[in-house]
Design an enzyme around this catalytic site. Structure first.
Site, PDB file in Angstrom:
ATOM      1  N   ASP A   9       0.854  -1.192   0.000  1.00  0.00           N
ATOM      2  CA  ASP A   9       0.000   0.000   0.000  1.00  0.00           C
ATOM      3  C   ASP A   9       0.886   1.237   0.000  1.00  0.00           C
ATOM      4  OD1 ASP A   9      -2.622   1.297   0.152  1.00  0.00           O
ATOM      5  OD2 ASP A   9      -1.943   1.982   2.110  1.00  0.00           O
ATOM      6  N   SER A  10       0.307   2.362  -0.397  1.00  0.00           N
ATOM      7  CA  SER A  10       1.045   3.616  -0.369  1.00  0.00           C
ATOM      8  C   SER A  10       1.369   4.026   1.065  1.00  0.00           C
ATOM      9  CB  SER A  10       0.203   4.712  -1.041  1.00  0.00           C
ATOM     10  OG  SER A  10      -1.050   4.812  -0.385  1.00  0.00           O
ATOM     11  N   CYS A  72      -3.693  -0.844  -2.434  1.00  0.00           N
ATOM     12  CA  CYS A  72      -3.903   0.570  -2.770  1.00  0.00           C
ATOM     13  C   CYS A  72      -4.671   0.695  -4.085  1.00  0.00           C
ATOM     14  CB  CYS A  72      -2.536   1.238  -2.908  1.00  0.00           C
ATOM     15  SG  CYS A  72      -2.600   2.977  -3.330  1.00  0.00           S
ATOM     16  N   GLU A 164      -6.511  10.360   8.098  1.00  0.00           N
ATOM     17  CA  GLU A 164      -5.208  10.070   8.731  1.00  0.00           C
ATOM     18  C   GLU A 164      -4.939  10.974   9.917  1.00  0.00           C
ATOM     19  OE1 GLU A 164      -1.814   9.358   6.369  1.00  0.00           O
ATOM     20  OE2 GLU A 164      -2.777   7.599   5.461  1.00  0.00           O
ATOM     21  N   CYS A 196     -11.101   3.452  -2.360  1.00  0.00           N
ATOM     22  CA  CYS A 196      -9.885   3.945  -1.707  1.00  0.00           C
ATOM     23  C   CYS A 196      -9.758   3.229  -0.378  1.00  0.00           C
ATOM     24  CB  CYS A 196      -9.987   5.456  -1.483  1.00  0.00           C
ATOM     25  SG  CYS A 196      -8.637   6.131  -0.508  1.00  0.00           S
ATOM     26  N   HIS A 198      -8.873   4.043   2.494  1.00  0.00           N
ATOM     27  CA  HIS A 198      -9.293   4.726   3.719  1.00  0.00           C
ATOM     28  C   HIS A 198     -10.809   4.817   3.883  1.00  0.00           C
ATOM     29  CE1 HIS A 198      -5.147   5.892   3.450  1.00  0.00           C
ATOM     30  NE2 HIS A 198      -5.195   6.614   4.549  1.00  0.00           N
TER      31      HIS A 198
HETATM   32  N1  DGL Z   1      -4.043   3.908  -0.598  1.00  0.00           N
HETATM   33  C1  DGL Z   1      -4.621   4.953  -1.417  1.00  0.00           C
HETATM   34  C2  DGL Z   1      -5.800   4.388  -2.214  1.00  0.00           C
HETATM   35  O1  DGL Z   1      -6.342   3.352  -1.895  1.00  0.00           O
HETATM   36  C3  DGL Z   1      -5.090   6.121  -0.596  1.00  0.00           C
HETATM   37  C4  DGL Z   1      -3.969   6.899   0.047  1.00  0.00           C
HETATM   38  C5  DGL Z   1      -3.073   7.583  -0.952  1.00  0.00           C
HETATM   39  O2  DGL Z   1      -3.513   8.497  -1.664  1.00  0.00           O
HETATM   40  O3  DGL Z   1      -1.911   7.191  -1.010  1.00  0.00           O
HETATM   41  O4  DGL Z   1      -6.210   4.975  -3.183  1.00  0.00           O
END
Ligand code: DGL
Length: 272
Positions: A9-10, A72, A164, A196, A198
């Site tokens: 993940d990012s 992600c 976050e 997404c 989150h």
């Molecule tokens: N993990 C990213 C997503 O699912 C969200 C957070 C980011 O922008 O890095 O799109």
């Protein structure tokens, strides 16, 4: 002994997907890598997301994960197809989170490659990061499987940051305003996709703003079910690694504390 599967993940949002994976596949050790040093991805350019995602996936291969799931959405949308077409070696697999979701939406089985057909859902709202919306990956993957589905996408600027930072009030206000903006363009969606990592943490706010009669598709459980199905058919893709682990490109102490706050569960990270 079960062998390891990588989850990339990012940053920390992918832990929502990891939680569902661990609940569904308790015997599989997952190695999680958050690229916190470069998060968020949602406001980056596609080339940048491709380069960073490849680097993260390679790091997980080094940990003994022959198969890596991109938790992600932004990486799945902006980088995955290019990775699969130009970069992933034949003995490795990289999977994303969009295809399982689309299969759930169109009520298809994994790997059903029959031509696109009409499906029950006609109007779909997609909520995602700006980079995911810009990629149009969701519409592209959907068009391979279904015809006659209208997708209206809403980039939810600011929402990842608010979640976050733990600013629930701001996050709720942003959900309400993004849903209102979407509804001005598509007044009566039948389904909404929370595209997404989150957004599952704000699922109740999305459901409330969307109102009754809108089916909300949240990824973690859908992705976990798909991965369980995939591993049952392709057990050789379990990598040689055997230990669950949490890695970050960021500062482990800070990232661990943030993860613990976000998920209300103690999680220790080490440097990638
Ligand atoms: N993990 C990213 C997503 O699912 C969200 C957070 C980011 O922008 O890095 O799109």
């Amino acid at each position: 002994m079960a062998m390891a599967v990588g989850v990339f993940d990012s940053g920390l949002g992918g832990l929502t997907v990891l939680q569902a994976l661990r609940a569904r596949l308790p015997e599989v050790p997952f190695v999680y890598l958050g690229d916190n040093a470069h998060a968020p991805y949602g406001t980056r350019e596609a080339d940048d997301i491709f380069r960073l995602t490849c680097a993260g996936v390679e790091r997980l291969w080094d940990e003994g994960c022959d198969m890596v799931l991109l938790a992600c959405n932004t990486a799945s949308a902006a980088a995955l197809r290019r990775m699969q077409e130009t970069w992933v070696p034949a003995d490795k697999r990289v999977l994303g989170v969009f295809v399982p979701l689309i299969e759930a939406l169109t009520e298809r089985q994994w790997g059903d490659n029959s031509p696109p057909r009409e499906v029950a859902v006609r109007h779909v709202a997609l909520f995602a990061t700006p980079a995911t919306v810009r990629s149009r990956a969701f519409q592209r993957e959907l068009a391979f499987r279904a015809i006659g589905v209208d997708v209206e996408a809403q980039p939810c600027g600011g929402l990842v940051d608010a979640i976050e930072e733990g600013d629930t009030e701001l996050a709720e206000a942003l959900v309400a305003s993004h849903v209102a903006a979407l509804k001005r363009r598509m007044p009566a969606p039948e389904a909404a996709v929370l595209g997404c990592t989150h957004y599952p943490l704000m699922e109740a706010a999305f459901a409330e703003a969307l109102g009754p009669g809108v089916r909300v598709f949240s990824q973690p459980d859908i992705v976990a079910e798909s991965l369980a199905d995939y591993l049952a058919r392709r057990p050789e893709m379990l990598g040689p690694g055997t230990q669950p682990d949490f890695l970050t490109t960021g500062e482990p102490g800070r990232v661990g504390a943030q993860a613990t706050r976000l998920l209300r569960r103690a999680t220790a990270f080490r440097a990638a």
